[in-house]
Design a protein around this motif. Structure first.
Motif, PDB file in Angstrom:
ATOM      1  N   LEU A 251      20.346 -34.942  -5.722  1.00 55.15           N
ATOM      2  CA  LEU A 251      21.220 -35.990  -5.133  1.00 55.15           C
ATOM      3  C   LEU A 251      22.197 -35.281  -3.847  1.00 55.15           C
ATOM      4  O   LEU A 251      22.198 -35.915  -2.848  1.00 55.15           O
ATOM      5  CB  LEU A 251      22.614 -36.570  -6.162  1.00 55.15           C
ATOM      6  CG  LEU A 251      21.943 -37.685  -7.229  1.00 55.15           C
ATOM      7  CD1 LEU A 251      22.828 -37.774  -7.968  1.00 55.15           C
ATOM      8  CD2 LEU A 251      21.314 -38.916  -6.434  1.00 55.15           C
ATOM      9  N   LYS A 252      22.487 -33.882  -4.192  1.00 54.91           N
ATOM     10  CA  LYS A 252      23.126 -33.224  -3.086  1.00 54.91           C
ATOM     11  C   LYS A 252      22.139 -33.192  -1.918  1.00 54.91           C
ATOM     12  O   LYS A 252      22.771 -33.166  -0.687  1.00 54.91           O
ATOM     13  CB  LYS A 252      23.630 -32.063  -3.614  1.00 54.91           C
ATOM     14  CG  LYS A 252      24.447 -31.142  -2.541  1.00 54.91           C
ATOM     15  CD  LYS A 252      25.103 -30.150  -3.054  1.00 54.91           C
ATOM     16  CE  LYS A 252      25.958 -29.308  -2.088  1.00 54.91           C
ATOM     17  NZ  LYS A 252      26.672 -28.065  -2.517  1.00 54.91           N
ATOM     18  N   ALA A 253      20.886 -32.813  -2.282  1.00 56.06           N
ATOM     19  CA  ALA A 253      20.022 -32.382  -1.296  1.00 56.06           C
ATOM     20  C   ALA A 253      19.753 -33.738  -0.408  1.00 56.06           C
ATOM     21  O   ALA A 253      19.803 -33.899   0.789  1.00 56.06           O
ATOM     22  CB  ALA A 253      18.868 -31.947  -1.820  1.00 56.06           C
ATOM     23  N   ALA A 254      19.673 -35.011  -1.079  1.00 55.83           N
ATOM     24  CA  ALA A 254      19.509 -36.102  -0.498  1.00 55.83           C
ATOM     25  C   ALA A 254      20.598 -36.544   0.334  1.00 55.83           C
ATOM     26  O   ALA A 254      20.492 -37.060   1.605  1.00 55.83           O
ATOM     27  CB  ALA A 254      19.196 -37.112  -1.474  1.00 55.83           C
ATOM     28  N   MET A 255      21.966 -36.302  -0.174  1.00 54.79           N
ATOM     29  CA  MET A 255      23.028 -36.653   0.716  1.00 54.79           C
ATOM     30  C   MET A 255      23.134 -35.683   1.771  1.00 54.79           C
ATOM     31  O   MET A 255      23.425 -36.277   3.005  1.00 54.79           O
ATOM     32  CB  MET A 255      24.365 -36.414  -0.208  1.00 54.79           C
ATOM     33  CG  MET A 255      24.424 -37.528  -1.222  1.00 54.79           C
ATOM     34  SD  MET A 255      24.443 -39.320  -0.671  1.00 54.79           S
ATOM     35  CE  MET A 255      26.204 -38.976   0.211  1.00 54.79           C
ATOM     36  N   THR A 256      22.600 -34.489   1.644  1.00 52.87           N
ATOM     37  CA  THR A 256      22.639 -33.738   3.098  1.00 52.87           C
ATOM     38  C   THR A 256      21.658 -34.314   4.159  1.00 52.87           C
ATOM     39  O   THR A 256      21.992 -34.215   5.148  1.00 52.87           O
ATOM     40  CB  THR A 256      22.388 -32.151   2.449  1.00 52.87           C
ATOM     41  OG1 THR A 256      23.268 -31.811   1.635  1.00 52.87           O
ATOM     42  CG2 THR A 256      22.212 -31.117   3.642  1.00 52.87           C
ATOM     43  N   ARG A 257      20.501 -34.585   3.558  1.00 51.43           N
ATOM     44  CA  ARG A 257      19.708 -35.032   4.546  1.00 51.43           C
ATOM     45  C   ARG A 257      19.807 -36.387   5.146  1.00 51.43           C
ATOM     46  O   ARG A 257      19.694 -36.478   6.503  1.00 51.43           O
ATOM     47  CB  ARG A 257      17.990 -35.346   3.765  1.00 51.43           C
ATOM     48  CG  ARG A 257      17.476 -33.952   3.255  1.00 51.43           C
ATOM     49  CD  ARG A 257      15.902 -34.457   2.974  1.00 51.43           C
ATOM     50  NE  ARG A 257      16.080 -35.089   1.688  1.00 51.43           N
ATOM     51  CZ  ARG A 257      15.919 -34.829   0.739  1.00 51.43           C
ATOM     52  NH1 ARG A 257      15.834 -33.429   0.218  1.00 51.43           N
ATOM     53  NH2 ARG A 257      15.755 -35.542  -0.313  1.00 51.43           N
ATOM     54  N   LEU A 258      20.455 -37.154   4.517  1.00 48.67           N
ATOM     55  CA  LEU A 258      20.986 -38.387   5.083  1.00 48.67           C
ATOM     56  C   LEU A 258      22.088 -38.252   6.235  1.00 48.67           C
ATOM     57  O   LEU A 258      22.128 -38.714   7.041  1.00 48.67           O
ATOM     58  CB  LEU A 258      21.713 -39.212   3.813  1.00 48.67           C
ATOM     59  CG  LEU A 258      20.623 -39.914   2.848  1.00 48.67           C
ATOM     60  CD1 LEU A 258      21.329 -40.922   1.916  1.00 48.67           C
ATOM     61  CD2 LEU A 258      19.928 -40.730   4.157  1.00 48.67           C
ATOM     62  N   ASN A 259      23.043 -37.219   5.674  1.00 43.92           N
ATOM     63  CA  ASN A 259      24.173 -36.940   6.922  1.00 43.92           C
ATOM     64  C   ASN A 259      23.458 -36.052   8.008  1.00 43.92           C
ATOM     65  O   ASN A 259      24.135 -36.360   9.089  1.00 43.92           O
ATOM     66  CB  ASN A 259      25.066 -35.854   6.128  1.00 43.92           C
ATOM     67  CG  ASN A 259      25.831 -36.503   5.089  1.00 43.92           C
ATOM     68  OD1 ASN A 259      26.055 -37.634   4.999  1.00 43.92           O
ATOM     69  ND2 ASN A 259      26.252 -35.826   4.193  1.00 43.92           N
ATOM     70  N   LYS A 260      22.431 -35.476   8.044  1.00 38.69           N
ATOM     71  CA  LYS A 260      21.877 -34.923   9.189  1.00 38.69           C
ATOM     72  C   LYS A 260      21.040 -35.975  10.081  1.00 38.69           C
ATOM     73  O   LYS A 260      20.479 -35.657  11.200  1.00 38.69           O
ATOM     74  CB  LYS A 260      20.895 -33.718   8.729  1.00 38.69           C
ATOM     75  CG  LYS A 260      21.642 -32.487   8.076  1.00 38.69           C
ATOM     76  CD  LYS A 260      20.684 -31.340   7.717  1.00 38.69           C
ATOM     77  CE  LYS A 260      21.484 -30.166   7.303  1.00 38.69           C
ATOM     78  NZ  LYS A 260      20.566 -29.081   6.835  1.00 38.69           N
TER      79      LYS A 260
END
Length: 261
Positions: A251-260
């Protein structure tokens, strides 16, 4: 106003969702389950112990009565054969003073009383059957002064000189048996109490990591993804913790990709 169409499936789903769920702590359920099992088994154990111990103690009391009556028979044989009434009276008086003994007496082959520890001799305890059964040992329940007596009869010199009788107070015997049995039951009860306490401790140790993982899952559902999950356990709870950690990391990796993006 246009009415919304509600299908039967929607009604079924809504009805199913509205059913209230029974809530209860996992720790409380574990404690109640184990405590119930322990109590049921404990009651069965107490019942078996009470029955078996009571019977064993009653047999010991019967053996004690037979032993006293046999000793009286052996000791009285010489006095009765010599017709020494004074010595027989002294012997009977000694046996009559034993703890729990209601009376002791010697009966001749014709049913007459040679010596007795109670004076005057109560006619209610005279055993007429000893005349015909003087060659065998036997027991009976008699009454003296309104109290029950457990009497044991033993032949003197194979019944050639009469019979020796020893009576034990029935209520004293019952009190002795009950006191001993209750002590054993009390010990079993303490063991049951200890088992319930152990169940509570084990339930606490079992549910604590589950509650911790529940709290972590709640934090993840609220978006708190920065804290890594570390659980040092190789059982199913450890597997669950590692699964939550993989989910948190994903989930954290997905959120990081969405923010970028």
């Amino acid at each position: 106003m246009p009415q919304e169409f509600v299908s039967p499936e929607t009604l079924k789903i809504g009805k199913a969702i509205s059913v209230p769920l029974h809530k209860g702590g996992l720790k409380r359920k574990i404690i109640m389950t184990f405590s119930g099992l322990i109590l049921v088994l404990g009651i069965l154990v107490i019942a078996v112990v009470y029955y078996l111990t009571g019977n064993a103690l009653r047999k010991q009391v019967d053996l004690r009565a037979i032993a006293i009556a046999t000793n009286l028979s052996d000791a009285a044989a010489g006095f009765v054969s010599r017709k020494s009434t004074l010595e027989a009276d002294a012997l009977i008086a000694k046996y009559g003073r034993l703890e729990g003994v209601a009376y002791a007496f010697i009966q001749d082959t014709k049913g007459g009383i040679i010596a007795s520890s109670v004076q005057p001799f109560p006619s209610e305890i005279k055993d007429s059957s000893a005349i015909t059964n003087r060659q065998v040992s036997s027991s009976r329940v008699a009454n003296m002064r309104g109290r029950s007596v457990l009497e044991t009869q033993v032949p003197i010199l194979d019944g050639q000189l009469g019979t020796a009788h020893v009576g034990l107070w029935a209520d004293a015997v019952q009190q002795e048996v009950h006191a001993t049995v209750l002590q054993i039951v009390a010990l079993v009860g303490l063991c049951l109490f200890g088992g319930i306490l152990a169940a509570a401790v084990l339930a606490g140790r079992t549910t604590t990591p589950i509650l911790e993982l529940k709290s972590i899952a709640d934090n993840i559902s609220r978006g708190q993804l920065d804290t890594a999950i570390s659980f040092d356990s190789n059982d199913e709870i450890g597997e669950l913790a590692r699964s939550l950690e993989r989910m948190r990391a994903s989930l954290k990796a997905a959120m990081t990709r969405l923010n970028k993006a």
